[in-house]
Design an enzyme around this catalytic site. Sequence first.
Site, PDB file in Angstrom:
ATOM      1  N   ASP A   1       0.846  -1.190   0.000  1.00  0.00           N
ATOM      2  CA  ASP A   1       0.000   0.000   0.000  1.00  0.00           C
ATOM      3  C   ASP A   1       0.894   1.258   0.000  1.00  0.00           C
ATOM      4  OD1 ASP A   1      -2.424   1.405   0.268  1.00  0.00           O
ATOM      5  OD2 ASP A   1      -2.311   1.384   2.474  1.00  0.00           O
ATOM      6  N   HIS A   2       0.482   2.290  -0.722  1.00  0.00           N
ATOM      7  CA  HIS A   2       1.219   3.563  -0.758  1.00  0.00           C
ATOM      8  C   HIS A   2       2.722   3.393  -0.935  1.00  0.00           C
ATOM      9  CE1 HIS A   2      -2.253   6.068   0.060  1.00  0.00           C
ATOM     10  NE2 HIS A   2      -2.629   5.174   0.951  1.00  0.00           N
TER      11      HIS A   2
ATOM     12  N   ASP B   1       2.064   5.459  -5.248  1.00  0.00           N
ATOM     13  CA  ASP B   1       1.302   6.652  -4.869  1.00  0.00           C
ATOM     14  C   ASP B   1       2.013   7.907  -5.377  1.00  0.00           C
ATOM     15  OD1 ASP B   1      -0.029   8.747  -3.788  1.00  0.00           O
ATOM     16  OD2 ASP B   1       0.084   8.062  -1.701  1.00  0.00           O
TER      17      ASP B   1
ATOM     18  N   GLU C   1      -2.933   6.330  -7.862  1.00  0.00           N
ATOM     19  CA  GLU C   1      -3.913   7.258  -7.274  1.00  0.00           C
ATOM     20  C   GLU C   1      -3.963   8.544  -8.077  1.00  0.00           C
ATOM     21  OE1 GLU C   1      -3.840   7.664  -2.991  1.00  0.00           O
ATOM     22  OE2 GLU C   1      -4.347   9.785  -3.097  1.00  0.00           O
TER      23      GLU C   1
ATOM     24  N   GLY D   1      -7.423   7.752   8.387  1.00  0.00           N
ATOM     25  CA  GLY D   1      -7.531   7.961   9.837  1.00  0.00           C
ATOM     26  C   GLY D   1      -8.968   8.241  10.250  1.00  0.00           C
TER      27      GLY D   1
ATOM     28  N   HIS E   1      -9.764   4.634  -0.487  1.00  0.00           N
ATOM     29  CA  HIS E   1      -8.892   4.663   0.690  1.00  0.00           C
ATOM     30  C   HIS E   1      -9.662   5.329   1.830  1.00  0.00           C
ATOM     31  CE1 HIS E   1      -4.732   3.688  -0.912  1.00  0.00           C
ATOM     32  NE2 HIS E   1      -5.512   3.567  -1.970  1.00  0.00           N
TER      33      HIS E   1
ATOM     34  N   GLY F   1     -11.095   4.021   4.616  1.00  0.00           N
ATOM     35  CA  GLY F   1     -12.373   3.353   4.916  1.00  0.00           C
ATOM     36  C   GLY F   1     -12.858   3.542   6.352  1.00  0.00           C
ATOM     37  N   THR F   2     -11.951   3.812   7.284  1.00  0.00           N
ATOM     38  CA  THR F   2     -12.351   3.923   8.694  1.00  0.00           C
ATOM     39  C   THR F   2     -13.295   5.103   8.900  1.00  0.00           C
ATOM     40  OG1 THR F   2     -10.288   2.937   9.410  1.00  0.00           O
ATOM     41  CG2 THR F   2     -11.464   4.278  11.049  1.00  0.00           C
TER      42      THR F   2
ATOM     43  N   ASN G   1      -9.999   0.089   1.320  1.00  0.00           N
ATOM     44  CA  ASN G   1      -8.886  -0.006   2.270  1.00  0.00           C
ATOM     45  C   ASN G   1      -9.349   0.311   3.690  1.00  0.00           C
ATOM     46  OD1 ASN G   1      -7.381  -0.305  -0.037  1.00  0.00           O
ATOM     47  ND2 ASN G   1      -5.932   1.331   0.446  1.00  0.00           N
TER      48      ASN G   1
END
Length: 282
Positions: A82-83, A104, A134, A179, A206, A208-209, A228
């Site tokens: 990732d990234h 990224d 991205e 975040g 990205h 997702g939280t 994600n």
Amino acid sequence: MSLANMKDLLLDAQKGGYAVGSFSIANMEMILGVIKAAEETKSPIILQIAEVRLNHSPLHIIGPTMIAAAKNAKVPVAVHLDHGTTLECIKQALEIGFTSVMFDGSHLDVEENIAMTKKVIEMAKPYGAAVEAEIGCVGGSEDGSVDIAMRCTSPEQAKHFYDETKVDALAIAIGNAHGFYKEAPELRFDILEKVRDAVEVPLVLHGGTGIEPEDFIRCHQSGIKKINIATATFASVEKQVRSDYADGKIGGYYDLHQSEIQGAYNNAKTHMEIFYSVGKAE
Ligand code: 13P
């Protein structure tokens, strides 16, 4: 079953009307918990780690562990960097056997982002690995170290980017951020739909939280095929451990180990249900 190519998982998700959860992990316990949830719910999944996290979980240790876990899983599991920001790290992940890598270049000028993404696609080709890029800028940063301003994806730029690169998965910015959200996110479904209509590639969400279940569902019904989740997994592990300590359930290290697995499992399972990936590995 077992170690899968991310591109295949996302194309199946496109046909099947669901999204694949891409879960960030930091240690073996989180890998075990996420895979347990995937096997129990018969969900295809992606295990991922971001380059910025490798100072805590070195790639030469966590990478082979992720690959071994995927190979032994009863469901298809893709292993993803990732990234990725440096070619050295991306190369190392490919050598270890990751089946996909993200480059990224969201902070770069679009033509530079295209040129670098093409370079990464050429690097990944001999390994048969998929590449995610991205366009636009997702807010925040993967580890919270910088507060990158969110810049929504332009559908025209997304089309230009895709026509030039033919990347396997494209992360877009539609009001999402890494975040915990300071305020409830208001996702720009109008932009998502325009991008989906402009490019055929599976899209990636990205940050997702903190996104509400109904927004996740609308996303995967509108072209998002990889979602994600990072912060929510780490928070779920911490919460489970705290509560097990408070309830006197942890009497030694291996109870702690089990508690971490449970925390990662709980979070992954909840998301798989919302992403409609349950039963799709049968
Ligand atoms: P969250 O930490 O907000 O879940 O974001 C995860 C992510 O997008 C990793 O790339």
